[in-house]
Scaffold this active site. Structure first.
Site, mmCIF file in Angstrom:
data_model
loop_
_atom_site.group_PDB
_atom_site.id
_atom_site.type_symbol
_atom_site.label_atom_id
_atom_site.label_comp_id
_atom_site.label_asym_id
_atom_site.label_seq_id
_atom_site.Cartn_x
_atom_site.Cartn_y
_atom_site.Cartn_z
ATOM 1 N N SER A 19 35.079 -9.063 12.011
ATOM 2 C CA SER A 19 35.425 -8.362 10.978
ATOM 3 C C SER A 19 34.718 -6.928 10.912
ATOM 4 C CB SER A 19 35.501 -9.049 9.449
ATOM 5 O OG SER A 19 35.618 -8.094 8.377
ATOM 6 N N TYR B 142 30.793 -13.307 2.838
ATOM 7 C CA TYR B 142 31.749 -13.156 4.020
ATOM 8 C C TYR B 142 31.109 -12.118 5.097
ATOM 9 C CZ TYR B 142 36.090 -11.924 6.213
ATOM 10 O OH TYR B 142 37.176 -11.421 7.092
HETATM 11 N N1 LIG Z 1 43.292 -10.452 6.860
HETATM 12 C C1 LIG Z 1 42.368 -9.324 7.372
HETATM 13 O O1 LIG Z 1 42.721 -8.153 7.012
HETATM 14 C C2 LIG Z 1 41.332 -9.576 8.071
HETATM 15 C C3 LIG Z 1 41.041 -11.108 8.504
HETATM 16 N N2 LIG Z 1 40.032 -11.296 9.308
HETATM 17 C C4 LIG Z 1 39.674 -12.587 9.964
HETATM 18 O O2 LIG Z 1 40.822 -13.222 10.402
HETATM 19 C C5 LIG Z 1 41.075 -14.675 10.471
HETATM 20 C C6 LIG Z 1 41.935 -15.154 9.963
HETATM 21 O O3 LIG Z 1 42.209 -14.822 8.531
HETATM 22 P P1 LIG Z 1 43.605 -14.307 7.945
HETATM 23 O O4 LIG Z 1 44.813 -15.179 8.887
HETATM 24 O O5 LIG Z 1 43.481 -13.264 7.654
HETATM 25 O O6 LIG Z 1 43.636 -15.154 6.582
HETATM 26 P P2 LIG Z 1 44.315 -16.524 6.177
HETATM 27 O O7 LIG Z 1 43.667 -17.002 4.910
HETATM 28 O O8 LIG Z 1 45.954 -16.322 5.898
HETATM 29 O O9 LIG Z 1 44.210 -17.610 7.185
HETATM 30 C C7 LIG Z 1 43.093 -18.308 7.439
HETATM 31 C C8 LIG Z 1 43.143 -19.263 8.609
HETATM 32 O O10 LIG Z 1 41.827 -19.783 8.742
HETATM 33 C C9 LIG Z 1 42.161 -21.437 8.610
HETATM 34 N N3 LIG Z 1 41.120 -22.124 7.957
HETATM 35 C C10 LIG Z 1 40.428 -21.804 6.712
HETATM 36 N N4 LIG Z 1 39.756 -22.603 6.503
HETATM 37 C C11 LIG Z 1 39.562 -23.631 7.353
HETATM 38 C C12 LIG Z 1 39.168 -24.843 7.797
HETATM 39 N N5 LIG Z 1 38.097 -25.243 6.875
HETATM 40 N N6 LIG Z 1 39.190 -25.747 8.757
HETATM 41 C C13 LIG Z 1 39.931 -25.179 9.596
HETATM 42 N N7 LIG Z 1 40.629 -23.935 9.438
HETATM 43 C C14 LIG Z 1 40.441 -23.286 8.158
HETATM 44 C C15 LIG Z 1 43.364 -21.380 7.741
HETATM 45 O O11 LIG Z 1 43.924 -22.894 8.264
HETATM 46 P P3 LIG Z 1 45.139 -23.298 7.285
HETATM 47 O O12 LIG Z 1 46.377 -22.441 6.931
HETATM 48 O O13 LIG Z 1 45.680 -24.926 7.973
HETATM 49 O O14 LIG Z 1 44.309 -23.415 5.924
HETATM 50 C C16 LIG Z 1 44.211 -20.291 8.522
HETATM 51 O O15 LIG Z 1 44.804 -20.648 9.522
HETATM 52 C C17 LIG Z 1 39.695 -15.053 9.482
HETATM 53 O O16 LIG Z 1 38.363 -15.306 10.408
HETATM 54 C C18 LIG Z 1 39.122 -13.722 8.762
HETATM 55 O O17 LIG Z 1 38.043 -13.674 8.293
HETATM 56 C C19 LIG Z 1 39.265 -10.388 9.917
HETATM 57 C C20 LIG Z 1 39.329 -9.077 9.567
HETATM 58 C C21 LIG Z 1 40.454 -8.603 8.500
HETATM 59 C C1 LIG Z 2 45.140 2.079 -1.488
HETATM 60 C C2 LIG Z 2 44.819 0.817 -1.044
HETATM 61 C C3 LIG Z 2 44.940 0.729 0.333
HETATM 62 C C4 LIG Z 2 44.149 0.149 -1.731
HETATM 63 C C5 LIG Z 2 43.313 -1.031 -1.359
HETATM 64 C C6 LIG Z 2 41.702 -1.061 -1.479
HETATM 65 C C7 LIG Z 2 41.081 -2.573 -0.848
HETATM 66 C C8 LIG Z 2 41.745 -3.546 -1.563
HETATM 67 C C9 LIG Z 2 41.156 -2.259 0.387
HETATM 68 C C10 LIG Z 2 40.423 -1.153 1.251
HETATM 69 C C11 LIG Z 2 39.620 -1.748 2.625
HETATM 70 C C12 LIG Z 2 40.258 -3.221 2.735
HETATM 71 C C13 LIG Z 2 39.439 -4.111 3.607
HETATM 72 C C14 LIG Z 2 39.781 -5.283 3.399
HETATM 73 C C15 LIG Z 2 40.176 -5.891 2.195
HETATM 74 C C16 LIG Z 2 41.080 -4.776 1.172
HETATM 75 C C17 LIG Z 2 40.406 -3.448 1.164
HETATM 76 C C18 LIG Z 2 38.858 -3.959 0.482
HETATM 77 C C19 LIG Z 2 38.706 -6.314 4.299
HETATM 78 C C20 LIG Z 2 37.595 -6.688 3.455
HETATM 79 C C21 LIG Z 2 39.572 -7.630 4.244
HETATM 80 C C22 LIG Z 2 38.880 -8.569 5.148
HETATM 81 C C23 LIG Z 2 38.049 -8.159 6.414
HETATM 82 O O1 LIG Z 2 37.571 -8.872 7.230
HETATM 83 C C24 LIG Z 2 37.796 -6.666 6.673
HETATM 84 C C25 LIG Z 2 38.879 -5.881 5.730
HETATM 85 C C26 LIG Z 2 38.304 -4.431 5.719
HETATM 86 C C27 LIG Z 2 38.970 -3.252 4.778
#
Ligand SMILES: NC(=O)C1=CN([C@@H]2O[C@H](COP(=O)(O)OP(=O)(O)OC[C@H]3O[C@@H](n4cnc5c(N)ncnc54)[C@H](OP(=O)(O)O)[C@@H]3O)[C@@H](O)[C@H]2O)C=CC1
Ligand SMILES: CC(C)=CCC[C@@H](C)[C@H]1CC[C@H]2C3=C(CC[C@]12C)[C@@]1(C)CCC(=O)C[C@@H]1CC3
Length: 304
Positions: A134, A156
């Site tokens: 991330s 995290y």
């Molecule tokens: N969304 C974002 O903006 C960002 C996400 N990430 C990373 O992307 C990855 C995917 O997250 P995201 O899709 O966003 O989030 P979601 O919560 O939508 O998905 C999380 C995923 O991780 C799996 N998971 C969680 N806990 C476990 C566990 N104990 N064992 C096995 N699988 C598990 C879930 O499986 P299940 O559905 O079966 O529970 C699901 O597939 C994560 O590593 C997150 O940190 C990084 C940067 C930004």
């Molecule tokens: C107007 C607007 C877009 C408001 C949203 C503010 C915040 C909730 C987001 C701004 C940057 C975002 C961000 C994440 C979550 C939501 C925000 C804090 C993450 C931390 C989500 C998980 C990650 O791994 C990285 C993301 C970076 C940016």
């Protein structure tokens, strides 16, 4: 397994010749990781790619005051890209007595890699590991004295920084055995993780604002398809051509074009090696506790 079955059906509809196997794995439980790894070893004799995507951010708290302060500062773009200073989480202990975020985002994956080493480390064949890290990974959130982040409020960020370091350590130790590790950042994607920070209807309402912000920070990939860009791009690269110190970012331009860009990670060799040996020590403790627990269970079972 219901959602996995649905995903499998969807994949087979678009790719009818594919072979998709399912396996239950809770990376947050050492017992489950060991059982799943046993099953993988029974089913396959080689792994080409291992995508370590599972991750959690439990009980996220958004610091609204810091958000508005950041909005009118020179740091605004960095704030939107990395969420620095905006998010804290409340972590719990899991059934192995480990911090849940550390166990799920890092240690479970580490244990899985350790168990699957015979399938991943074959000198005549390259195997690849790809971590979903991330932009929120930050050195200042991590402490070598508290690798599980028991005493902080950013587990995290700490766990993601640790995965960046572990990837570097794996490359150093295992490249000669044919194992290559890379790190990606998917950008900000609308998923269950982000719906835990703000409700999905709120994200839908502010979507036009997010498209606007994307013009200034290409990190707002927003959809899982866009976020997966770097995962796909890495799949197409030769492992030897990749930089072990880079994080590969999925980015989406203001016009909606996806691309992948490497950014140097703020990590150093010494610290990553120290983390690797700390994890090896913790692995011994966890394995010992598990086998004692299983022996107790067996003894109790025989008595009944
Ligand atoms: N969304 C974002 O903006 C960002 C996400 N990430 C990373 O992307 C990855 C995917 O997250 P995201 O899709 O966003 O989030 P979601 O919560 O939508 O998905 C999380 C995923 O991780 C799996 N998971 C969680 N806990 C476990 C566990 N104990 N064992 C096995 N699988 C598990 C879930 O499986 P299940 O559905 O079966 O529970 C699901 O597939 C994560 O590593 C997150 O940190 C990084 C940067 C930004
Ligand atoms: C107007 C607007 C877009 C408001 C949203 C503010 C915040 C909730 C987001 C701004 C940057 C975002 C961000 C994440 C979550 C939501 C925000 C804090 C993450 C931390 C989500 C998980 C990650 O791994 C990285 C993301 C970076 C940016």
């Amino acid at each position: 397994m219901q959602r996995a079955e649905a995903a499998r059906s969807a994949l087979l509809t678009s790719h009818p010749d594919a072979h998709v196997d399912l396996l239950h794995l809770d990376v947050g439980s050492a017992q489950s990781v060991l059982a799943a790894a046993q099953e993988v070893k029974a089913r396959y004799n080689r792994i080409d790619f291992l995508y370590l995507n599972a991750g959690i951010m439990p009980n996220p708290q958004l610091n609204v005051k810091a958000f508005f302060k950041g909005l009118f500062s020179r740091n605004v773009i960095n704030m939107f890209a990395t969420a620095e200073g905006l998010l804290t989480q409340q972590d719990l202990l899991n059934s192995d007595g480990l911090q849940e975020v550390f166990a799920t985002n890092l240690f479970g994956h580490f244990l899985l890699i350790r168990e699957l080493e015979p399938l991943l480390c074959e000198a005549d064949h390259a195997s690849r590991i790809v971590w979903t890290s991330s932009s929120n990974a930050r050195r200042s959130a991590f402490s070598m004295e508290d690798i599980q982040h028991r005493n902080g409020t950013e587990p995290y960020s700490s766990s993601k920084y640790a995965s960046d370091m572990l990837s570097l350590a794996l490359n150093r130790d295992k490249n000669s055995q044919g194992l290559f590790s890379s790190v990606i950042c998917p950008g900000l994607v609308m998923t269950n993780l982000t719906y835990g920070i703000l409700p999905s209807f709120f994200w839908t309402i502010i979507m036009p604002i997010m498209w606007l912000i994307r013009i200034f920070t290409n990190t707002f990939t927003l959809t899982p398809y866009n976020g997966a860009e770097a995962l796909h791009w890495l799949f197409l690269q030769k492992p030897e051509s990749l930089d072990p110190r880079a994080k590969y970012h999925s980015l989406t331009s203001g016009l909606g074009t996806n691309y992948t860009q490497p950014h140097p990670m703020d990590i150093d060799e010494g610290m990553s090696e120290d983390l690797y040996s700390e994890l090896l020590d913790l692995e011994k403790v966890v394995r010992k506790t598990l086998s004692e627990r299983n022996a107790d269970k067996e003894a109790n079972g025989q008595r009944e």
